[in-house]
Motif scaffolding. Structure first.
Motif, short mmCIF file in Angstrom:
data_model
loop_
_atom_site.label_atom_id
_atom_site.label_comp_id
_atom_site.label_asym_id
_atom_site.label_seq_id
_atom_site.Cartn_x
_atom_site.Cartn_y
_atom_site.Cartn_z
N PHE A 102 0.84 -1.20 0.00
CA PHE A 102 0.00 0.00 0.00
C PHE A 102 0.88 1.25 0.00
N ALA A 103 0.56 2.21 -0.86
CA ALA A 103 1.37 3.43 -1.01
C ALA A 103 1.24 4.37 0.19
N GLY A 104 0.12 4.36 0.85
CA GLY A 104 -0.07 5.23 2.01
C GLY A 104 -1.37 6.00 1.94
N VAL A 105 -1.73 6.57 3.07
CA VAL A 105 -2.94 7.37 3.20
C VAL A 105 -2.52 8.83 3.05
N LYS A 106 -3.08 9.52 2.09
CA LYS A 106 -2.63 10.87 1.78
C LYS A 106 -3.21 11.95 2.69
#
Length: 126
Positions: A102-106
């Motif tokens: 998962f790239a991350g929560v922006k």
């Protein structure tokens, strides 16, 4: 003097925002995590269960095989709100070599809400 007071307030603001997250909104934001994680049961999936993760030592969920990068990173650390916030924003930046794809929560609000949900899933009716 007033400037210093305002500056001090500005520095504290992000931390109080974490404490003020909304667990109901967090349950909605957590849906992006559910393919790999559970939050309301001690069942590992592709990723470890996140039930009770806030205040839990990093990389120690029973029955889950962590990457070497995560176990090395986790030595002596605990998932507090600040560390979770940093990780949720950019997992691969914080821990080079993590298995988490998962790239991350922006959005900062989503991070705060997810943490509020992880702290108390029952508050979201879960």
């Amino acid at each position: 003097m007033a400037f210093n007071l305002l500056l001090g307030f500005g520095l504290v603001m992000p931390f109080s925002a974490l404490a003020d997250g909304d667990p109901v909104a967090g349950a909605t934001a957590f849906k992006a995590c559910q393919a790999c994680h559970t939050a309301t049961e001690a069942k590992n999936k592709v990723g470890p269960s996140l039930q009770g993760i806030v205040g839990h030592p990093v990389a120690t969920v029973a029955g889950y095989k962590y990457s070497k990068a995560m176990t090395d990173f986790g030595a002596g650390k605990v998932w507090d709100e600040a560390l979770l916030a940093e990780y949720l924003k950019a997992p691969k930046v914080l821990i080079k070599g993590t298995k988490m794809a998962f790239a991350g929560v922006k959005a900062d609000a989503d991070v705060a809400n997810i943490i509020a949900y992880l702290k108390d899933p029952a508050a979201a009716g879960q």
